[in-house]
Scaffold this motif. Structure first.
Motif, PDB file in Angstrom:
ATOM      1  N   LEU A 121       2.713   4.663   5.381  1.00 56.73           N
ATOM      2  CA  LEU A 121       2.366   3.280   5.706  1.00 56.73           C
ATOM      3  C   LEU A 121       0.870   3.132   5.924  1.00 56.73           C
ATOM      4  CD1 LEU A 121       5.240   2.251   8.144  1.00 56.73           C
ATOM      5  CD2 LEU A 121       4.788   1.330   5.871  1.00 56.73           C
ATOM      6  N   LEU A 122       0.275   4.117   6.582  1.00 63.02           N
ATOM      7  CA  LEU A 122      -1.162   4.077   6.839  1.00 63.02           C
ATOM      8  C   LEU A 122      -1.940   4.151   5.531  1.00 63.02           C
ATOM      9  CD1 LEU A 122      -3.421   4.075   8.963  1.00 63.02           C
ATOM     10  CD2 LEU A 122      -3.288   6.561   8.963  1.00 63.02           C
ATOM     11  N   ASN A 124      -0.876   3.228   2.536  1.00 60.34           N
ATOM     12  CA  ASN A 124      -0.689   1.946   1.860  1.00 60.34           C
ATOM     13  C   ASN A 124      -1.554   0.863   2.488  1.00 60.34           C
ATOM     14  OD1 ASN A 124       1.128   3.103   0.105  1.00 60.34           O
ATOM     15  ND2 ASN A 124       2.927   2.423   1.247  1.00 60.34           N
ATOM     16  N   HIS A 125      -1.673   0.892   3.817  1.00 55.54           N
ATOM     17  CA  HIS A 125      -2.511  -0.076   4.525  1.00 55.54           C
ATOM     18  C   HIS A 125      -3.973   0.088   4.118  1.00 55.54           C
ATOM     19  CE1 HIS A 125      -3.925  -2.684   7.705  1.00 55.54           C
ATOM     20  NE2 HIS A 125      -4.722  -1.728   8.124  1.00 55.54           N
ATOM     21  N   LYS A 126      -4.433   1.328   4.001  1.00 56.72           N
ATOM     22  CA  LYS A 126      -5.822   1.576   3.618  1.00 56.72           C
ATOM     23  C   LYS A 126      -6.066   1.103   2.185  1.00 56.72           C
ATOM     24  CE  LYS A 126      -6.960   5.344   6.738  1.00 56.72           C
ATOM     25  NZ  LYS A 126      -7.337   6.756   6.872  1.00 56.72           N
ATOM     26  N   ALA A 129      -6.341  -2.609   2.287  1.00 61.28           N
ATOM     27  CA  ALA A 129      -7.625  -2.989   2.863  1.00 61.28           C
ATOM     28  C   ALA A 129      -8.748  -2.815   1.841  1.00 61.28           C
ATOM     29  CB  ALA A 129      -7.912  -2.163   4.116  1.00 61.28           C
TER      30      ALA A 129
END
Length: 175
Positions: A121-122, A124-126, A129
């Motif tokens: 998830l992290l 994918n979040h990066k 962003a």
């Protein structure tokens, strides 16, 4: 608790402390179906297997911060009297190895899966962003170009200072 705790339940117990994802010793002991004291005793007997990046003890300030976010019992009401330990992903797996119980081994697989999903998830979040930053850069460039075009149109539309115009009509000679 069922044989396999859902990954979502485990993820809800994983917290960020010192910019690291950890699970507290009480939560880990509950997942592994042992008492917190038994978990910490097994870890202390095998302290050489738990370097600082596997397990660390929280500071009083961190306990206060976590206590305001979650339900950590206070030492004043018959609760815990020592500072809790936080286990990283590797520390949680090593704790299952030193406990060596079937429940701990089975649950450790689920704990590792929960950490992996949070890591994905992290990532994918990066990525999201980064895409937003790229889009903002493109739109930002368009904004500056549009501002230049608008300024040029205003300059063309605005009258240029005082002009010497010839008056229309009959003019008498200046005296």
């Amino acid at each position: 608790m069922s044989d396999l705790t859902p990954v979502e339940l485990i993820q809800s117990r994983i917290q960020n402390v010192r910019e690291v994802r950890v699970i507290l010793d009480t939560d880990l002991a509950n997942l592994y179906r042992v008492s917190t004291s038994r978990l910490n005793e097994a870890v202390k007997r095998n302290s050489d297997r738990f370097p600082a990046d596997f397990r660390f003890q929280l500071t009083p300030e961190e306990v206060t911060n976590l206590g305001s976010q979650t339900a950590i019992s206070s030492g004043t009401h018959g609760g815990r009297r020592s500072l809790p330990y936080a286990f990283t992903e590797y520390g949680a797996l090593m704790a299952a190895n030193v406990l060596n119980s079937p429940a701990a081994v089975t649950m450790s697989v689920q704990v590792i899966r929960a950490f992996i999903q949070l890591r994905q998830l992290l990532v994918n979040h990066k990525q999201l962003a980064a895409k937003l930053t790229e889009l903002d850069a493109r739109v930002g460039a368009h904004d500056s170009h549009l501002a230049e075009i608008i300024a040029a149109i205003r300059k063309l539309a605005a009258p240029e200072g005082p002009r010497h115009r010839r008056k229309i009509g009959f003019h008498s000679p200046a005296k």
